[in-house]
Design a protein around this motif. Structure first.
Motif, short mmCIF file in Angstrom:
data_model
loop_
_atom_site.label_atom_id
_atom_site.label_comp_id
_atom_site.label_asym_id
_atom_site.label_seq_id
_atom_site.Cartn_x
_atom_site.Cartn_y
_atom_site.Cartn_z
N SER A 75 39.84 49.72 42.27
CA SER A 75 40.88 48.57 42.13
C SER A 75 40.82 47.79 40.82
N THR A 76 41.84 47.04 40.58
CA THR A 76 41.82 46.11 39.47
C THR A 76 42.27 44.79 39.86
N LEU A 77 41.94 43.66 39.18
CA LEU A 77 42.28 42.23 39.49
C LEU A 77 42.62 41.92 38.01
N LYS A 78 43.95 41.37 37.98
CA LYS A 78 44.41 40.92 36.78
C LYS A 78 44.65 39.55 36.90
N VAL A 79 44.41 38.71 35.83
CA VAL A 79 44.69 37.41 36.07
C VAL A 79 45.57 37.13 34.87
N GLN A 80 46.58 36.42 34.89
CA GLN A 80 47.79 36.28 33.73
C GLN A 80 48.73 35.45 34.02
N PRO A 81 48.72 34.15 33.12
CA PRO A 81 47.73 33.86 32.31
C PRO A 81 46.47 33.07 32.73
N ALA A 82 45.31 33.18 32.49
CA ALA A 82 44.22 32.68 33.08
C ALA A 82 44.28 31.11 32.58
N GLU A 83 43.61 30.36 33.45
CA GLU A 83 43.66 29.07 33.53
C GLU A 83 42.15 28.43 33.40
N LEU A 84 41.96 27.26 33.14
CA LEU A 84 40.56 27.01 33.19
C LEU A 84 40.04 26.88 34.72
N GLU A 85 40.63 26.72 35.74
CA GLU A 85 40.09 26.90 36.94
C GLU A 85 39.84 28.12 37.59
N ASP A 86 40.10 29.04 36.80
CA ASP A 86 39.93 30.44 37.18
C ASP A 86 38.49 30.89 36.73
N SER A 87 37.79 30.04 36.10
CA SER A 87 36.38 30.48 35.95
C SER A 87 35.50 30.64 37.07
N GLY A 88 34.56 31.53 37.25
CA GLY A 88 33.95 31.64 38.27
C GLY A 88 33.29 33.01 38.28
N VAL A 89 32.49 33.62 39.32
CA VAL A 89 32.01 35.05 39.51
C VAL A 89 33.17 35.41 40.50
N TYR A 90 33.50 36.66 40.13
CA TYR A 90 34.42 37.53 41.04
C TYR A 90 33.45 38.58 41.69
N PHE A 91 33.40 38.85 42.54
CA PHE A 91 32.70 39.66 43.44
C PHE A 91 33.79 40.76 44.15
#
Lengths: 113, 110
Positions: A75-91
């Motif tokens: 699987s892929t998870l794409k973030v577009q466009p990224a914002e500051l609040e997207d920071s974190g750990v993705y499990f």
């Protein structure tokens, strides 16, 4: 047996850029999940695939996030466009029988600057 | 109110001590319950499932009280290697997604 593999382990990108995270589940596991931990908060559900179908995507924050699982394997998870609040750990996690618990990957630490 | 509540700790105990963690959940439709362990900057790892009849795995004992909607974890004879964050996790059943507590941090000292 290989575990759940995630790539990359770390990613630092600028606000407005695009990032794609990848997850390879344990072979044969139909269920694949994405979770996220934002600093200081609990781990939260993003979405659930059964094979290639999205079973539940109620946790996806907004339409900047797109998850795919073509062919029912990785699987892929794409973030577009990224914002500051997207920071974190993705499990990413996978399971064959969810009532037995899940196996988590080591996570992708995303930092948006 | 969070769906799964845990005391964040930290719990500071000496080696050999017995320590207990509690967790409460608010959704009475929850069907499966787990304790996960998470080491610093690592992924959560399943420690044990929790059943109504209670279950034990070596030094670890988990209990579920459905009537009161709480889950407990007892660690006997604590080891230095038990230092970690313990996550109480609930599965909503039909939706098959896990709901995590914020975790309870345990520090075992010599």
């Amino acid at each position: 047996e290989a575990g759940v593999t995630q790539f990359p382990s770390h990613s630092v990108i600028e606000k407005g850029q695009t990032v794609t995270l990848r997850c390879d589940p344990i072979s044969g596991h139909d269920n694949l999940y994405w979770y996220r931990r934002v600093m200081g908060k609990e781990i939260k559900f993003l979405l659930h695939f059964v094979k290639e179908s999205k079973q539940d995507e109620s946790g996806m924050p907004n339409n900047r996030f797109l998850a795919e699982r073509t062919g029912g394997t990785y699987s892929t998870l794409k973030v577009q466009p990224a914002e500051l609040e997207d920071s974190g750990v993705y499990f990413c996690a996978s399971s064959q029988d969810p009532t037995d618990g899940y196996t988590f990957g080591s996570g992708t630490r995303l930092t948006v600057v | 109110r969070k769906e799964v509540e845990q005391d964040p700790g930290p719990f500071n105990v000496p080696e050999g001590a017995t320590v207990a963690f509690n967790c409460t959940y608010s959704n009475s439709a929850s069907q499966s319950f787990f304790w996960y362990r998470q080491d610093c900057r690592k992924e959560p790892k399943l420690l044990m499932s929790v059943y109504s009849s209670g279950n034990e795995d070596g030094r670890f004992t988990a209990q579920l009280n459905r009537a009161s909607q709480y889950i407990s974890l007892l660690i006997r004879d604590s080891k230095l290697s038990d230092s970690a964050t313990y996550l109480c996790v609930v599965n909503r059943g039909g939706f098959q997604k896990l709901v995590f507590g914020t975790g309870t941090r345990l520090l075992v000292s010599p």
